[in-house]
Design a protein around this motif. Structure first.
Motif: not given
Lengths: 197, 197
Positions: B96-97, B139-141, B90-91, B84-88
DNA sequence: TGTCAAAACGACTATATCGTCAATATGAGA
DNA sequence: TCTCATATTGACGATATAGTCGTTTTGACA
């Protein structure tokens, strides 16, 4: 009558005993390191060691006792890797860094050893505790010198050990890569918030 | 003649089946999380689940299949915690945090879950891979944005995962301490050499 | 070369765990 | 209440592993 030297007899026995026992311990170390998740069996150990079942029970009461012996050997290998160089390093961060590098190099060179360490790290019963105690002592000293930003010693130890273990798993999984050792150490020192002397 | 609705029958079956199956999976999860080193047995699972032996084999072909089901459930719990929280976000560093904190909080709140994760992390066969893939993508991003000093993605992933796993072990071993979560995250970000946006 | 105490052997019994299957129970719908 | 597809049961034979013990081998020394 007493023409035989009983003490000498016992010594001979001890030597032969030590050889066979070493075979069993080595086989046990290999099996313990290579297992996936199921427990190792006495039959597997004696087959790998090339001895009879009775011989195993002549030397060990159980698989648990064998595992303890393997762990003791592992502890010794750690000590041998460290002790000589520890005394001549007055700086705790130097000691910590030296150990970290040394262990990682050993893991790169001896994958079986690395596997065994990884497996043994699951049960922090006795073996890992010695290593952790040394590590904590070094960290505590560095903290006392005001050089570490992580104040909780246990947390700091977890961080260093965690990085080491997982990097070692990576080496086992994907093979050693040039530069990994140094980068892993740098990352660990940064994680602990270590300022250079 | 065909007075019974076969499709309905099958559905009923599926529901009852799902209930019992869930009992078995839950018992399996507990046993898999709590084991020391010996393999878990079918007998232990059926006793813990309160079902007969035949019932186990009606639902699963082997312990391995049960373990896979447990792993799938674990994967799902991770996804539910994250998706749920991943999509919103952008960073990548935020993502990761967020994941790091969320997992650590979950481990503090649910020790059984934590034990299971630790155990499962031993066999990186399928479950841990999804988590690792997400982490590596983030991490790659961040690396592409020039914000990470650790250049090797695999090494960076090992560092983050290693810290998380060992800190979680510490929580299991010594209980959660206030501040640990935040400090562990800070240490991880420092280890990766992350500069703030 | 013979002796003998220690060490090694491996066949054996006991026990644990696996995996199967015929019989029984369940429960929604007719 | 009866039916029946599905689910559940637990006793059972098969297999794996543990642990024992009387017998055999080893090898330094007299």
């Amino acid at each position: 009558m007493a023409k035989v030297d009983l003490a000498r007899r016992a010594e001979i026995g001890r030597e032969k005993r030590a050889r066979t026992r070493a075979q069993i311990v080595e086989a046990g170390a290999t099996l313990l390191g290579g297992r996936t998740n199921e427990a190792i069996t006495v039959d597997a150990v004696v087959e790998a060691a090339g001895v009879a079942k009775g011989t195993f029970y002549y030397h060990f009461k159980s698989i648990g006792e064998l595992a303890a012996a393997v762990g003791a050997g592992l502890s010794q290998s750690f000590d041998e890797l460290l002790t000589p160089a520890r005394l001549e390093r007055p700086d705790p961060v130097d000691r910590l860094s030296f150990a970290f590098i040394k262990f990682l190099e050993k893991a790169s060179a001896d994958t079986d050893w690395a596997r065994l360490v990884i497996q043994s790290s699951q049960s922090p019963i006795e073996f890992g505790m010695g290593v952790r105690a040394n590590l904590k002592a070094d960290i505590e000293e560095a903290i006392a010198q005001g050089r570490v930003s992580v104040r909780d010693v246990e947390l700091a130890a977890d961080i260093a050990i965690g990085i080491w273990l997982e990097v070692t798993r990576g080496i086992i999984e994907r093979g050693p890569r040039p530069g990994t050792t140094g980068q892993a150490l740098d990352a660990t020192l940064r994680a602990l918030g270590l300022s250079q002397r």
